[in-house]
Design a protein around this motif. Sequence first.
Motif, short mmCIF file in Angstrom:
data_model
loop_
_atom_site.label_atom_id
_atom_site.label_comp_id
_atom_site.label_asym_id
_atom_site.label_seq_id
_atom_site.Cartn_x
_atom_site.Cartn_y
_atom_site.Cartn_z
N TRP A 54 11.91 34.58 86.65
CA TRP A 54 12.03 33.52 85.65
C TRP A 54 13.03 33.88 84.57
N PHE A 55 13.12 35.16 84.20
CA PHE A 55 14.12 35.55 83.21
C PHE A 55 15.52 35.30 83.76
N GLY A 56 15.77 35.68 85.01
CA GLY A 56 17.06 35.44 85.64
C GLY A 56 17.38 33.96 85.75
N LEU A 57 16.38 33.15 86.12
CA LEU A 57 16.58 31.70 86.20
C LEU A 57 16.90 31.12 84.83
N TYR A 58 16.19 31.59 83.80
CA TYR A 58 16.43 31.12 82.44
C TYR A 58 17.86 31.46 82.02
N ARG A 59 18.25 32.71 82.25
CA ARG A 59 19.58 33.16 81.84
C ARG A 59 20.68 32.38 82.57
N ARG A 60 20.54 32.19 83.88
CA ARG A 60 21.55 31.44 84.64
C ARG A 60 21.63 29.99 84.17
N SER A 61 20.47 29.36 83.97
CA SER A 61 20.47 27.96 83.52
C SER A 61 21.07 27.84 82.13
N PHE A 62 20.76 28.80 81.27
CA PHE A 62 21.30 28.81 79.91
C PHE A 62 22.82 28.94 79.95
N LEU A 63 23.32 29.85 80.76
CA LEU A 63 24.76 30.04 80.87
C LEU A 63 25.45 28.82 81.47
N MET A 64 24.80 28.14 82.40
CA MET A 64 25.40 26.98 83.04
C MET A 64 25.56 25.81 82.07
N GLU A 65 24.69 25.72 81.08
CA GLU A 65 24.82 24.60 80.14
C GLU A 65 25.73 24.93 78.96
N ARG A 66 26.09 26.17 78.83
CA ARG A 66 27.02 26.58 77.77
C ARG A 66 28.44 26.58 78.31
N ASP A 67 29.38 26.71 77.43
CA ASP A 67 30.77 26.82 77.82
C ASP A 67 31.11 28.28 78.07
N THR A 68 30.55 28.83 79.14
CA THR A 68 30.84 30.22 79.45
C THR A 68 32.22 30.32 80.11
N PRO A 69 32.92 31.42 79.90
CA PRO A 69 34.22 31.58 80.53
C PRO A 69 34.07 31.62 82.05
N VAL A 70 35.07 31.09 82.72
CA VAL A 70 35.04 31.04 84.18
C VAL A 70 35.93 32.14 84.74
N CYS A 71 35.39 32.86 85.69
CA CYS A 71 36.13 33.88 86.41
C CYS A 71 36.37 33.36 87.82
N THR A 72 37.63 33.34 88.25
CA THR A 72 37.96 32.88 89.59
C THR A 72 38.32 34.09 90.44
N VAL A 73 37.66 34.21 91.59
CA VAL A 73 37.97 35.28 92.55
C VAL A 73 38.28 34.60 93.88
N PHE A 74 39.50 34.82 94.36
CA PHE A 74 39.94 34.23 95.62
C PHE A 74 40.29 35.36 96.58
N LEU A 75 39.70 35.31 97.77
CA LEU A 75 39.97 36.34 98.78
C LEU A 75 40.83 35.77 99.89
N SER A 76 41.88 36.49 100.19
CA SER A 76 42.70 36.22 101.36
C SER A 76 42.92 37.61 101.95
N SER A 77 44.13 37.96 102.29
CA SER A 77 44.40 39.35 102.66
C SER A 77 44.47 40.21 101.40
N MET A 78 44.45 39.53 100.24
CA MET A 78 44.47 40.19 98.94
C MET A 78 43.31 39.67 98.09
N ILE A 79 42.94 40.43 97.07
CA ILE A 79 41.93 40.01 96.10
C ILE A 79 42.67 39.45 94.90
N HIS A 80 42.49 38.17 94.64
CA HIS A 80 43.12 37.51 93.49
C HIS A 80 42.01 37.24 92.48
#
Length: 168
Positions: A62-88
């Motif tokens: 429940w703590f993890g669910l609370y934290r994830r839901s809280f972060l999802m409704e806030r303007d948290t920074p987005v990290c993009t990770v794209f995998l191909s033959s390289m890690i972007h």
Amino acid sequence: FAHSLSYLVAHEVLALLPVSIGWQEASKMGRCWRSQFQCRWPSCCELAEDTPSGLDTELKDWFGLYRRSFLMERDTPVCTVFLSSMIHARLQGRNPLDATPAKVSHVESGIGWDLSLKQRIGWYGGSAWASSTWISEGEVDWTALPEFFSHAFNRLKIMPSAHSILIP
């Protein structure tokens, strides 16, 4: 302790963590965070599936669910990770990192996790000398993926639990 914490709001519960070991243990209990979750998101499907079956509140994070839901409704920074033959990898508002090879090596045998089952031991990713790719002949090596994300997060110097992760 956990029952008394259910009468507080989330930031008050978190403020009690350093008071004592008893309060710290109680503040991690599902009973405390389920009530916090129910107060903040009363119509959430997590509650709907939990209530009729009468599950023990300690069976869900429940703590993890609370934290994830809280972060999802806030303007948290987005990290993009794209995998191909390289890690972007790129953190919102910053320039992308130089891409590194999407290869991984595992040099230890055994369970491969530390005692808390949180940190993988003996995995090395993102270097040219690593031997395995994450995809081969159309098959994904699921055991390698966590290392690629860990490598990206370490290079970005971020804590993944405090960011939204976009995987295109």
